[in-house]
Scaffold this motif. Structure first.
Motif, PDB file in Angstrom:
ATOM      1  N   UNK A 222       0.821  -1.209   0.000  1.00 60.28           N
ATOM      2  CA  UNK A 222       0.000   0.000   0.000  1.00 60.28           C
ATOM      3  C   UNK A 222       0.859   1.265   0.000  1.00 60.28           C
ATOM      4  N   UNK A 223       2.162   1.090  -0.187  1.00 59.53           N
ATOM      5  CA  UNK A 223       3.096   2.213  -0.124  1.00 59.53           C
ATOM      6  C   UNK A 223       2.747   3.304  -1.140  1.00 59.53           C
ATOM      7  N   UNK A 224       2.231   2.896  -2.311  1.00 62.05           N
ATOM      8  CA  UNK A 224       1.906   3.876  -3.353  1.00 62.05           C
ATOM      9  C   UNK A 224       0.853   4.864  -2.874  1.00 62.05           C
ATOM     10  N   UNK A 225      -0.080   4.393  -2.048  1.00 61.90           N
ATOM     11  CA  UNK A 225      -1.120   5.290  -1.537  1.00 61.90           C
ATOM     12  C   UNK A 225      -0.528   6.326  -0.593  1.00 61.90           C
ATOM     13  N   UNK A 226       0.430   5.898   0.225  1.00 61.39           N
ATOM     14  CA  UNK A 226       1.094   6.842   1.121  1.00 61.39           C
ATOM     15  C   UNK A 226       1.905   7.862   0.336  1.00 61.39           C
ATOM     16  N   UNK A 227       2.493   7.430  -0.785  1.00 62.84           N
ATOM     17  CA  UNK A 227       3.271   8.350  -1.633  1.00 62.84           C
ATOM     18  C   UNK A 227       2.374   9.422  -2.233  1.00 62.84           C
ATOM     19  N   UNK A 228       1.162   9.021  -2.631  1.00 61.64           N
ATOM     20  CA  UNK A 228       0.258   9.940  -3.319  1.00 61.64           C
ATOM     21  C   UNK A 228      -0.538  10.822  -2.362  1.00 61.64           C
ATOM     22  N   UNK A 229      -0.772  10.325  -1.164  1.00 64.88           N
ATOM     23  CA  UNK A 229      -1.654  11.036  -0.237  1.00 64.88           C
ATOM     24  C   UNK A 229      -0.946  11.344   1.078  1.00 64.88           C
ATOM     25  N   UNK A 230      -0.414  12.554   1.229  1.00 67.38           N
ATOM     26  CA  UNK A 230       0.242  12.921   2.491  1.00 67.38           C
ATOM     27  C   UNK A 230      -0.735  13.053   3.652  1.00 67.38           C
ATOM     28  N   UNK A 231      -2.035  13.071   3.337  1.00 66.13           N
ATOM     29  CA  UNK A 231      -3.066  13.197   4.373  1.00 66.13           C
ATOM     30  C   UNK A 231      -3.616  11.852   4.814  1.00 66.13           C
ATOM     31  N   UNK A 232      -2.938  10.761   4.433  1.00 64.17           N
ATOM     32  CA  UNK A 232      -3.421   9.422   4.744  1.00 64.17           C
ATOM     33  C   UNK A 232      -2.769   8.879   6.017  1.00 64.17           C
ATOM     34  N   UNK A 233      -3.607   8.391   6.939  1.00 64.97           N
ATOM     35  CA  UNK A 233      -3.143   7.679   8.130  1.00 64.97           C
ATOM     36  C   UNK A 233      -3.566   6.224   7.945  1.00 64.97           C
ATOM     37  N   UNK A 234      -2.614   5.387   7.587  1.00 66.40           N
ATOM     38  CA  UNK A 234      -2.924   4.028   7.163  1.00 66.40           C
ATOM     39  C   UNK A 234      -2.990   3.025   8.315  1.00 66.40           C
ATOM     40  N   UNK A 235      -2.191   3.249   9.355  1.00 66.73           N
ATOM     41  CA  UNK A 235      -2.086   2.281  10.451  1.00 66.73           C
ATOM     42  C   UNK A 235      -2.701   2.852  11.722  1.00 66.73           C
ATOM     43  N   UNK A 236      -3.498   2.017  12.377  1.00 69.78           N
ATOM     44  CA  UNK A 236      -4.295   2.491  13.504  1.00 69.78           C
ATOM     45  C   UNK A 236      -3.988   1.701  14.767  1.00 69.78           C
ATOM     46  N   UNK A 237      -3.819   2.414  15.872  1.00 72.21           N
ATOM     47  CA  UNK A 237      -3.669   1.797  17.194  1.00 72.21           C
ATOM     48  C   UNK A 237      -4.889   2.191  18.014  1.00 72.21           C
ATOM     49  N   UNK A 238      -5.737   1.217  18.314  1.00 72.25           N
ATOM     50  CA  UNK A 238      -6.980   1.498  19.039  1.00 72.25           C
ATOM     51  C   UNK A 238      -6.809   1.159  20.518  1.00 72.25           C
TER      52      UNK A 238
END
Length: 442
Positions: free
Chosen positions: A167-183
């Motif tokens: 999913x690295x490509x999504x992080x490259x394209x979207x600086x506003x993305x928080x992909x990993x969550x700690x609940x």
């Protein structure tokens, strides 16, 4: 006006204590020291400048104890929706946005593909935040393709699966993305303490950070991809100090990996109300509880606030109404109390600074124990932590049963109006622990 403070004579600690003793009219000054047995922390209700051990940096500056924002204390108003029929859910979403919501939490109810074009029709994603609680990696991919570069947060139960998926490509394209969550809110819902919640969040966040860097992602980008969710409990000052303490500790962890940018030390935090103190038999008291919980969170300096409808897990729910009431809590704190304007309103309180430091020390000590014993992935570590949380949950149940802790509508002042409302099953908590709802224990 420049000489304002020098116009008043400062009192020494001895002089101040003498005044306190006089006002107590013979009672011991020790009565002002409040012991929280569950937290195992004594919280003095009086402090003097001479007692101050640490001086925290200003808001917006590392280690971000006093908040990551330097201009205001704003937060998003997050409202949750279970995705059932996309067209009907879209109607609910539009109504919520018109009512003041600026952060959508979309919860998948199964692993089937979702028609996001229909679900989010006429929703301007670039102007709001969107959190997606996915049930499958395919749904995550679907959502990320649809959301493009709009602010987005992913909540998926298996971070390892996300890490193994490219999913690295999504992080490259979207600086506003928080992909990993700690609940970490799942620790509180199980009955854990503030410092147990923080230590587990630190350990899980650290593991995700290291695994990303092991895959070739630099520290700055790895830290930016993580977001945290904390529960909000009824102990007002403890909850406020908890948020500040976590930012201090997380900053310390990230700084150990020498990031290039100071902002990488700042944690993105969602505060979420839980159901430990909720009463379905006395529904409107819940709004009062949730208001003080929300206030402690925003004064602590969170970025996103999710007040869940108090009947979210009721068999007799009326979520269109309770969802609107939950939104109104944030609107009241913003539009009537202006808490989004004042930076760190709790700043300058020696007692809160001391409590922040105490919770941070307890959490850091527990985090170090976790790391020494094989990290949070070690089954034996998880077993030991589970036993400790269950012990705290048992203490909470005992305090409610003997009324050491009083909850209106739960163990004192029952609602004279008989309301037929039953709980449905809540999701499992951290490490598959059983959720604690105090009303159900009586």
């Amino acid at each position: 006006m420049n000489d304002l403070f020098s116009s008043f004579q400062a009192s020494s600690k001895e002089e101040w204590i003498a005044i306190l003793k006089k006002e107590l009219k013979g009672e011991s000054i020790d009565t002002l020291n409040k012991l929280n047995k569950v937290e195992e922390i004594t919280f003095p209700s009086y402090f003097h400048q001479e007692d101050q051990k640490v001086h925290f940096s200003d808001p917006g500056l590392a280690p971000y104890t006093r908040g990551i924002q330097a201009k205001n204390n704003d937060w998003t108003i997050a409202t949750a929706f279970r995705i059932s029929e996309p067209k009907e859910t879209n109607t609910e979403i539009i109504a919520a946005l018109m009512a003041g919501t600026d952060h959508l939490i979309l919860e998948a109810t199964n692993a089937d593909p979702i028609d996001f074009h229909l679900l989010l029709n006429e929703v301007g994603l670039s102007f709001i935040h969107t959190t997606f609680r996915a049930k499958s990696i395919e749904q995550v991919n679907q959502f990320l393709v649809f959301v493009k570069e709009a602010p987005a947060l992913i909540e998926y139960a298996d971070n390892d699966e996300l890490l193994k998926t490219n999913l690295k490509a999504y992080l490259d394209k979207n600086p506003n993305l928080k992909l990993y969550h700690v609940d970490a809110s799942l620790v509180q819902q199980a009955g854990g303490t503030t410092w147990q919640e923080l230590s587990i969040a630190l350990a899980e966040g650290h593991e995700i950070l290291v695994k990303q860097m092991d895959s070739g992602i630099d520290c700055d980008r790895a830290a930016a991809a993580i977001h945290f969710t904390f529960g909000i409990g009824s102990k007002y000052f403890f909850e406020l100090a908890k948020i500040r303490a976590f930012r201090t500790c997380w900053s310390q962890i990230v700084s150990a990996y020498s990031p290039k940018h100071t902002c990488s030390l700042a944690a993105t935090i969602t505060a979420r109300s839980g159901f430990l103190n909720i009463s379905l038999k006395d529904p409107y008291t819940n709004l009062l509880r949730q208001t003080t919980e929300a206030m402690s969170a925003v004064l602590g300096g969170i970025q996103h606030l999710n007040i869940q409808p108090y009947d979210w897990y009721s068999a007799n729910s009326n979520t269109p109404f309770t969802r609107r009431m939950a939104t109104n809590i944030s609107l009241l704190l913003k539009e009537e109390s202006y808490l989004q304007i004042v930076l760190d309103p709790a700043g300058g309180s020696y007692a809160l600074d001391s409590l922040t430091e105490t919770i941070a020390e307890r959490a850091w000590s527990s985090f170090q124990w976790i790391e020494r014993n094989g990290t949070i992935s070690n089954p034996e570590v998880r077993k030991a932590l589970t036993a400790e949380i269950e012990e705290k949950a048992a203490m909470r149940i005992s305090e409610i049963a003997d009324k050491t802790e009083k909850r209106i509508g739960i163990n004192i002042f029952p609602n004279p109006e008989q309301i037929a409302a039953n709980w449905i099953e809540l999701p499992s908590c951290w490490n598959n622990m059983k959720p604690l709802i105090l009303e159900q224990t009586l």
